[in-house]
Write a protein that holds these residues in place. Structure first.
Motif, PDB file in Angstrom:
ATOM      1  N   SER A 205      23.683 -32.618   3.128  1.00 28.60           N
ATOM      2  CA  SER A 205      23.807 -31.185   3.371  1.00 28.60           C
ATOM      3  C   SER A 205      24.574 -30.956   4.664  1.00 28.60           C
ATOM      4  O   SER A 205      24.160 -31.417   5.727  1.00 28.60           O
ATOM      5  N   THR A 206      25.695 -30.251   4.585  1.00 29.59           N
ATOM      6  CA  THR A 206      26.513 -29.976   5.766  1.00 29.59           C
ATOM      7  C   THR A 206      26.133 -28.660   6.430  1.00 29.59           C
ATOM      8  O   THR A 206      26.452 -28.436   7.584  1.00 29.59           O
ATOM      9  N   ALA A 207      25.466 -27.782   5.699  1.00 30.14           N
ATOM     10  CA  ALA A 207      24.991 -26.492   6.199  1.00 30.14           C
ATOM     11  C   ALA A 207      24.022 -25.966   5.145  1.00 30.14           C
ATOM     12  O   ALA A 207      24.006 -26.472   4.020  1.00 30.14           O
ATOM     13  N   PRO A 208      23.214 -24.959   5.480  1.00 32.98           N
ATOM     14  CA  PRO A 208      22.312 -24.421   4.454  1.00 32.98           C
ATOM     15  C   PRO A 208      23.076 -24.027   3.194  1.00 32.98           C
ATOM     16  O   PRO A 208      24.044 -23.263   3.251  1.00 32.98           O
TER      17      PRO A 208
ATOM     18  N   SER B 186      29.236 -30.140  12.177  1.00 31.40           N
ATOM     19  CA  SER B 186      30.703 -30.193  12.189  1.00 31.40           C
ATOM     20  C   SER B 186      31.291 -30.620  10.848  1.00 31.40           C
ATOM     21  O   SER B 186      32.491 -30.492  10.641  1.00 31.40           O
ATOM     22  N   GLY B 187      30.454 -31.186   9.971  1.00 24.47           N
ATOM     23  CA  GLY B 187      30.933 -31.646   8.681  1.00 24.47           C
ATOM     24  C   GLY B 187      30.470 -33.057   8.383  1.00 24.47           C
ATOM     25  O   GLY B 187      29.691 -33.644   9.135  1.00 24.47           O
TER      26      GLY B 187
ATOM     27  N   GLY C 187      21.442 -31.500  12.236  1.00 24.39           N
ATOM     28  CA  GLY C 187      22.899 -31.429  12.227  1.00 24.39           C
ATOM     29  C   GLY C 187      23.509 -31.479  13.609  1.00 24.39           C
ATOM     30  O   GLY C 187      24.717 -31.356  13.770  1.00 24.39           O
ATOM     31  N   ARG C 188      22.680 -31.658  14.657  1.00 22.19           N
ATOM     32  CA  ARG C 188      23.187 -31.623  16.024  1.00 22.19           C
ATOM     33  C   ARG C 188      22.950 -32.921  16.797  1.00 22.19           C
ATOM     34  O   ARG C 188      23.272 -33.014  17.960  1.00 22.19           O
ATOM     35  N   GLY C 189      22.372 -33.908  16.185  1.00 25.05           N
ATOM     36  CA  GLY C 189      22.088 -35.162  16.872  1.00 25.05           C
ATOM     37  C   GLY C 189      23.220 -36.156  16.720  1.00 25.05           C
ATOM     38  O   GLY C 189      24.275 -35.833  16.182  1.00 25.05           O
TER      39      GLY C 189
END
Length: 117
Positions: A6-9, A48-49, A90-92
């Protein structure tokens, strides 16, 4: 083999091998992307993808594609079974892990391929 992340919700990235080529598909894009010759693909996602890793052949070069690049870079010259791990937020950091076989010895290598954002 293949993977999904999953790249975003509500958005996903999928990676797979068809014949001898690795492909990437992203939500919102109408065409799959051919990433090149290879096998054992794995995908992990950040805000970021997607990050994608695969090997050209078992025991051959491990390649890494990052969200900000259009071409993969060589991560290791000899690798098997590459995998990626990323934070569920998604930020680590993003960490790549693979097996190296040298003679009778097997070792596990790892590398941070993206710092925490």
């Amino acid at each position: 083999g293949g993977g999904i992340a999953s790249t975003a919700p509500g958005k996903i990235a999928t990676v797979w091998r068809r014949e001898k080529t690795v492909f990437l598909s992203l939500d919102g894009e109408s065409q799959e992307r051919s990433l090149g010759v290879g096998e054992q693909p794995w995908v992990a996602a950040t805000s970021s993808g997607p990050y994608v890793v695969w090997v050209k052949n078992r025991g051959d070069a491990a390649l890494l594609l990052t969200p900000d690049s259009s071409a993969p870079v060589e991560l290791a010259s000899h690798a098997n079974d590459p995998m990626l791990a990323a934070s569920p937020t998604g930020r680590g950091p993003v960490v790549a892990v693979w097996e190296v076989h040298e003679g009778k010895d097997f070792t596990i290598q790892c590398q941070v391929v993206a710092e925490a954002r």
